[in-house]
Enzyme design. Structure first.
Site, mmCIF file in Angstrom:
data_model
loop_
_atom_site.group_PDB
_atom_site.id
_atom_site.type_symbol
_atom_site.label_atom_id
_atom_site.label_comp_id
_atom_site.label_asym_id
_atom_site.label_seq_id
_atom_site.Cartn_x
_atom_site.Cartn_y
_atom_site.Cartn_z
ATOM 1 N N LYS A 4 -0.677 -6.714 4.734
ATOM 2 C CA LYS A 4 -0.451 -8.145 4.603
ATOM 3 C C LYS A 4 -1.781 -8.863 4.801
ATOM 4 O O LYS A 4 -2.348 -8.841 5.896
ATOM 5 C CB LYS A 4 0.567 -8.574 5.656
ATOM 6 C CG LYS A 4 0.849 -10.051 5.651
ATOM 7 C CD LYS A 4 2.053 -10.323 6.519
ATOM 8 C CE LYS A 4 2.262 -11.795 6.708
ATOM 9 N NZ LYS A 4 3.387 -12.070 7.601
ATOM 10 N N LYS A 22 1.267 -7.393 0.186
ATOM 11 C CA LYS A 22 1.545 -8.812 0.100
ATOM 12 C C LYS A 22 0.265 -9.612 0.220
ATOM 13 O O LYS A 22 -0.506 -9.300 1.132
ATOM 14 C CB LYS A 22 2.494 -9.125 1.265
ATOM 15 C CG LYS A 22 2.900 -10.526 1.439
ATOM 16 C CD LYS A 22 3.821 -10.605 2.620
ATOM 17 C CE LYS A 22 3.958 -12.073 2.944
ATOM 18 N NZ LYS A 22 4.339 -12.319 4.272
HETATM 19 C C1 PBG Z 1 5.521 -14.246 8.531
HETATM 20 C C2 PBG Z 1 5.713 -14.248 7.073
HETATM 21 C C3 PBG Z 1 5.033 -15.047 6.177
HETATM 22 C C4 PBG Z 1 5.513 -14.730 4.921
HETATM 23 C C5 PBG Z 1 6.483 -13.759 5.066
HETATM 24 N N1 PBG Z 1 6.580 -13.449 6.430
HETATM 25 C C6 PBG Z 1 4.058 -16.119 6.405
HETATM 26 C C7 PBG Z 1 2.805 -15.950 7.097
HETATM 27 O O1 PBG Z 1 2.346 -14.852 7.412
HETATM 28 O O2 PBG Z 1 2.231 -16.988 7.354
HETATM 29 C C8 PBG Z 1 5.031 -15.371 3.664
HETATM 30 C C9 PBG Z 1 5.907 -15.238 2.495
HETATM 31 C C10 PBG Z 1 5.591 -16.179 1.392
HETATM 32 O O3 PBG Z 1 4.547 -16.862 1.367
HETATM 33 O O4 PBG Z 1 6.439 -16.259 0.495
HETATM 34 N N2 PBG Z 1 6.557 -14.017 9.270
#
Ligand code: PBG
Length: 325
Positions: free
Chosen positions: A193, A246
């Site tokens: 991520k 992601k």
């Molecule tokens: C955090 C989380 C995020 C997303 C999914 N889980 C946001 C972040 O890390 O700030 C982002 C998903 C998206 O942008 O569609 N729990």
């Protein structure tokens, strides 16, 4: 005579379909849903046109579409009324996401439910873990993530998806699930991520923007790829059943490399900012929404995704079922 182009470029649509290298099915799609506390609520998310927040009681209205189109799973994000420093409502057995999971499983038992396991929607400071000395404290956060996962699994989640990016979170969650007898609950780890600006609209949708600092100390540096591979391999070792990369489109190289190195299913999350970009261009009449959404989904699949998490999942599933793509 030497043929310099493959003959099949000039053949009929049906043969072109038969020989295509990449296919999309509704069963590989995951639809993310935002659930907020309250009653009788369906509210727009301005930065994500077409996406809405539901209260648990209105949730079945959207799940019905997911079930009818036989999509692979829904991914739930809870937005609680009460936030505090320790994110306590995240592991409340009567919390918003736990209630949503129970309702979903009661109304649509065959629809697979994934619970997002994180703290940023539940903490007053908006970070993904507990704060000590102005930074997120990895080890004390692990215990809470494990509690969240167990409470979601007890409510009926088939899969839990830890997204906090804490080191050791997969192992902590696996051990806690097993200790609670939840050995069949799978872990879909957000292993890779990146610290991405493409999460902007999500943070509006979930009210989870950090109140100070940023997430660069625990999310990954977009300049790196080998780091991503290390994270992926570690998560498999810790017991992850599936891995996620992601965002999706800006990281197709990472997706492809991860896919080549692991032996578990790999998902790609086409995140909120990717969705909003496509939506905005389509709404302005600059791009053809259906065509760019399909092309993007095929690209993600071509790069190796077994699973695609996308806010366009219901549209894609409908187009697939109608034989339009
Ligand atoms: C955090 C989380 C995020 C997303 C999914 N889980 C946001 C972040 O890390 O700030 C982002 C998903 C998206 O942008 O569609 N729990």
């Amino acid at each position: 005579m030497i043929r310099i182009r493959p003959r099949r470029l000039r053949i009929s649509q049906s043969v072109r379909d038969m020989t295509s290298e990449t296919r999309l099915t509704s069963s590989m799609l995951v639809y993310p849903v935002f659930i907020r506390e309250g009653h009788n609520i369906i509210e727009d998310i301005p930065a994500m046109p077409g996406q809405k927040r539901y209260s648990p009681d209105t949730l079945p209205r959207i799940l019905e579409h997911a079930a009818k189109n036989q999509i692979g799973a829904v991914l739930f994000f809870g937005i609680p009324e009460h936030k505090d420093e320790n994110g306590t409502s995240a592991y409340d057995d009567n919390g918003v996401i736990q209630n949503a999971i129970r309702i979903s499983k009661r109304e649509f038992p065959d629809l697979t439910v994934i619970g997002d396991v994180c703290m940023c929607e539940y903490t007053s400071h908006g970070h993904c873990g507990l704060i000590r000395h102005n930074d997120v404290d990895n080890d004390s956060t692990l215990e809470l993530l494990a509690r969240i996962a167990v409470s979601q699994a007890n409510a009926g989640a088939d899969i839990v998806a830890p997204s906090a990016m804490m080191d050791g979170q997969v192992k902590a969650i696996r051990d806690a699930l097993d200790d609670s007898g939840l050995t069949d609950t799978l872990i879909f780890s957000y292993a890779v991520k990146y610290a991405s600006a493409f999460y902007g609209p999500f943070r509006e949708a979930a009210g989870s923007a950090p109140s100070f600092g940023d997430r660069k100390t625990y999310q990954m540096n977009p300049k790196n790829i080998r780091e991503a591979l290390r994270e992926a391999l570690l998560d498999v070792e810790e017991g992850a059943d599936m891995l996620m990369v992601k965002p999706a489109l800006p990281y197709l190289d990472v997706l492809k490399s991860v896919k080549e190195r692991v032996l578990v299913p790999v998902g790609a999350y086409c995140v909120s900012g990717e969705y909003s970009m496509m939506k905005a261009a389509a709404q302005n009449g600059w791009l053809d929404e259906k065509r760019i959404v399909c092309e993007s989904a095929f690209s993600i699949a071509r790069a190796g995704a077994d699973i695609i998490i996308t806010y366009h999942a219901l549209d894609l599933a409908e187009w697939i079922h109608n034989g339009e793509i």
